[in-house]
Design an enzyme around this catalytic site. Sequence first.
Site, PDB file in Angstrom:
ATOM      1  N   SER A 263       0.840  -1.188   0.000  1.00  0.00           N
ATOM      2  CA  SER A 263       0.000   0.000   0.000  1.00  0.00           C
ATOM      3  C   SER A 263       0.873   1.234   0.000  1.00  0.00           C
ATOM      4  O   SER A 263       2.064   1.172   0.267  1.00  0.00           O
ATOM      5  CB  SER A 263      -0.875   0.002   1.249  1.00  0.00           C
ATOM      6  OG  SER A 263      -0.078   0.253   2.391  1.00  0.00           O
ATOM      7  N   LYS A 264       0.261   2.378  -0.317  1.00  0.00           N
ATOM      8  CA  LYS A 264       1.062   3.594  -0.341  1.00  0.00           C
ATOM      9  C   LYS A 264       1.508   3.968   1.068  1.00  0.00           C
ATOM     10  O   LYS A 264       2.479   4.679   1.244  1.00  0.00           O
ATOM     11  CB  LYS A 264       0.303   4.726  -1.026  1.00  0.00           C
ATOM     12  CG  LYS A 264      -0.976   5.146  -0.353  1.00  0.00           C
ATOM     13  CD  LYS A 264      -1.600   6.290  -1.132  1.00  0.00           C
ATOM     14  CE  LYS A 264      -2.888   6.755  -0.464  1.00  0.00           C
ATOM     15  NZ  LYS A 264      -3.548   7.808  -1.229  1.00  0.00           N
ATOM     16  N   ARG A 265       0.803   3.463   2.050  1.00  0.00           N
ATOM     17  CA  ARG A 265       1.205   3.680   3.444  1.00  0.00           C
ATOM     18  C   ARG A 265       2.563   3.028   3.731  1.00  0.00           C
ATOM     19  O   ARG A 265       3.340   3.533   4.521  1.00  0.00           O
ATOM     20  CB  ARG A 265       0.168   3.090   4.402  1.00  0.00           C
ATOM     21  CG  ARG A 265      -1.182   3.729   4.290  1.00  0.00           C
ATOM     22  CD  ARG A 265      -1.498   4.604   5.504  1.00  0.00           C
ATOM     23  NE  ARG A 265      -2.647   5.444   5.216  1.00  0.00           N
ATOM     24  CZ  ARG A 265      -2.577   6.713   4.837  1.00  0.00           C
ATOM     25  NH1 ARG A 265      -1.408   7.297   4.706  1.00  0.00           N
ATOM     26  NH2 ARG A 265      -3.665   7.402   4.590  1.00  0.00           N
ATOM     27  N   ASP A 266       2.787   1.868   3.078  1.00  0.00           N
ATOM     28  CA  ASP A 266       4.049   1.156   3.286  1.00  0.00           C
ATOM     29  C   ASP A 266       5.238   2.049   2.970  1.00  0.00           C
ATOM     30  O   ASP A 266       6.274   1.975   3.618  1.00  0.00           O
ATOM     31  CB  ASP A 266       4.126  -0.099   2.397  1.00  0.00           C
ATOM     32  CG  ASP A 266       3.228  -1.203   2.927  1.00  0.00           C
ATOM     33  OD1 ASP A 266       2.898  -1.167   4.122  1.00  0.00           O
ATOM     34  OD2 ASP A 266       2.859  -2.088   2.146  1.00  0.00           O
TER      35      ASP A 266
END
Length: 513
Positions: A263-266
């Site tokens: 995810s872009k959170r990663d």
Amino acid sequence: MSKKVRVRFAPSPTGGLHLGGMRTVLYNYLFAKKHGGNFIVRIEDSDQSRYVAGAEEYIFNCLKWAGLEPDESAIHGGEYKPYRQSERKDIYKKYAEQLIKDGHAYYAFDTPEELEKMRNDFKSDHNHSPQYDGLVRMKMRNSVTLTSEETKKLLDEGARHVIRIKMPEHETVTFTDLIRGEVSFDTSLVDDKVLLKADGMPTYHLAVVVDDYLMKISHAFRGEEWLSSAPVHVLLWKYLFGINEMPQWAHLPLILGPNGKLSKRDGAKYGFPVFAMNWMDPKTNELVEGFKEKGFLPEAFINLLALLGWNDGTEQEIFSKEELIEKFSIERVHSGGAKFDYEKAKWFNHEWIKRLQISELPAGRQGLRFQIEAVFNAKGITINDSVKFEKIISLVKDRCTLLTDFYDQSYFFFITPEKWDVDAVKPKWSETKKLFFAELIRNFELCPDWRATILENNFKEITVVNEIKPGEVLLPFRIMLVGGKFGPGVFDIAEILGKEDTILRIKKFLEII
RNA sequence: GGCCCGUUCGUCUAAGGGUUAGGACACCACCCUUUCACGGUGGUGAUACGAGUUCGAAUCUCGUACGGGCUACCA
């Protein structure tokens, strides 16, 4: 079989272009080029509520940066325009109505509230999320349960409605996936997917089939998340155009992050980019860093992406785009998902930095030299001396993993140090050393041939005369020139710095010690 | 819950019935280097589990476990 290869990618302009999306583009592109075919990009912009302004342009910029520009698309033009879903509404409507006429689809008048009620009413431990399937269909308001008069009346009144596919009962749908082989589904287990929405826009299911037919797509590779809706697409092909016309499909495995789905959170969490280029979400003002801005070369980016789930069967790992085109085969793509490893990604970049010639594409704006210059420009440094700049690049190239490392590894050539690692010198500083450097300045001033090897010889000769070990003055010398314990060979630094600047830096340091 | 897909060193992967299960990243050690890197040499480390087929299974079959995807008028 003589059908020309035309592969299609259909991004949705809803945000940044992540690794998985880029790899899908890459595989589509490689396959098309390998077979001398066309690479087509169609835009999925039918969901206006999710559409993000600027995202379409962003997608094409990413493709351009990576060198994967399509042959046909909304912005590149092509024979089968328009390429934006929102501009093809009438086409989809025509096919949806044909499906109704043929008894493969029906009008459904259920409101969102009624649908929600249905899902609640039928929900049980046995069935977590009830589907609008063959059973439920008979209990809802649609042209299957309503009489034709009732249906016509509702339609005439302009009642909001969708068109749903009528999934057959207990039929087995089988198709061959280029990566997974034969995959089958029981149609009773698939719901009556919406084909045309109340606003007249198609869903992906209808659009993908209609467009692939009209645009004469021969191959389409997409993410694994589409595998479960493949039976709907197979059926639509069968009903609309005949199963023999259907393109060849491959469902690509997902790219995973350190903890499951990437995810872009990663990116923020683990400090690595997940998008091809920086993406600033205009709605949230949230910036997600891209591989480009992080300092990746497009050559390396493509290379690492290609190897995430594919290899040519040999032990080769570094491939140019041309080699990838030549050697790529969709059958050798893995069926299992791959976890993204940032360390390995950086290794690819390092290899490419070492490999690329500085003068490559000197006239263009894509060469290594230009990209490094851009890094310096971003830091407010203008490159005036091209010859000197290229010397610097070759000197520090091997120690740079990211393009941005070139700044950290060589900024001292452009900025005279103002602060020095004095602690590394002071404790052992002595009168002898002071005299040594005074002597060194005199020697350097008279040096007629300013070359690293000569400077090194002179330096060593003076250490002998002054009865001092080279090791004791080498480190101070380095700190004088660059400010700290880092950088390439000192004499190489001195050579590039030039006589004047080198002597100036020694003097400056002697003043403060 | 249902359906679908998957599972070889920590990670990416090779090996398509017979290999001491190979390589790369990362890690560790040594060498090179009067900074830090690069580089060189070597090392640790894997077939998820259980049955079956077979003279022989990482490889074929079945089951189990685990992971992932889908289950929207999102793509």
